[in-house]
Design an enzyme around this catalytic site. Structure first.
Site, PDB file in Angstrom:
ATOM      1  CG  ASP A   1      10.299  41.083  34.951  1.00 13.66           C
ATOM      2  OD1 ASP A   1      10.878  41.788  35.807  1.00 13.66           O
ATOM      3  OD2 ASP A   1      10.224  41.399  33.753  1.00 13.66           O
TER       4      ASP A   1
ATOM      5  CG  ASP B   1      10.041  45.764  36.630  1.00 15.26           C
ATOM      6  OD1 ASP B   1      11.096  46.320  36.263  1.00 15.26           O
ATOM      7  OD2 ASP B   1       9.722  44.616  36.297  1.00 15.26           O
TER       8      ASP B   1
END
Length: 165
Positions: A118, A136
């Site tokens: 991330d 995401d």
């Protein structure tokens, strides 16, 4: 374009964009060394290895947990693709495609690195949003599309019931 090919195209585009951004940031920039990279007063690039799911929930620090999350992601992608094959609208197929592409993108990370990479961190003042990636974002947008499609279908059904009365 028919719904299934459209949904598969959206899934492929989401997957390619997700993996391209991750590979580019990890291997073509000095982000891992120089983090954070400030993009704006409210946004920065960072390196976070997420061993769980969204928002860092269900952290898995064992190989069994890692592979269970991979299996869940793959099974979800297969089930959502089967749903996509039966849908009659591009909106629903596209929403499902966003989720499928995101699920596969994050599964690839778990297989390759043992965790999901991330990198986007949004914040303002004392408020901080969780760190996320393109996969995401695709999943969240896909779920929003599913909700929008459900509301739209409900309104359509209500209009049909009123017109039949």
């Amino acid at each position: 374009m028919r719904p299934l090919p459209f949904g598969l195209l959206v899934a492929a585009a989401t997957l390619v964009l997700d993996q391209a951004t991750k590979l580019g940031l990890l291997f073509l920039t000095d982000l891992p060394i120089r983090q954070p990279i400030v993009l704006a007063p409210f946004a920065q690039l960072v390196v976070v290895w997420n061993r769980g799911v969204s928002y860092g929930l269900f952290q898995q620090h064992t190989e069994l947990g890692r592979w269970l999350l991979v299996a869940v992601s793959v099974l979800a992608a297969v089930a959502l693709t089967a749903w996509m094959a039966r849908t009659g609208t591009r909106l629903l197929a596209g929403a499902l495609g966003l989720i499928v592409g995101g699920a596969i993108g994050n599964a690839i990370d778990r297989i390759a690195y043992g965790a999901v990479f991330d990198f986007v961190h949004l914040h303002a003042g004392g408020w901080s949003w969780y760190v996320f990636n393109v996969a995401d974002a695709g999943i969240v947008l896909g779920v929003a599309g599913l909700l929008y499609d459900a509301v739209r279908a409900e309104r359509r059904n209500a209009r049909e019931i009123r017109s039949d009365a």
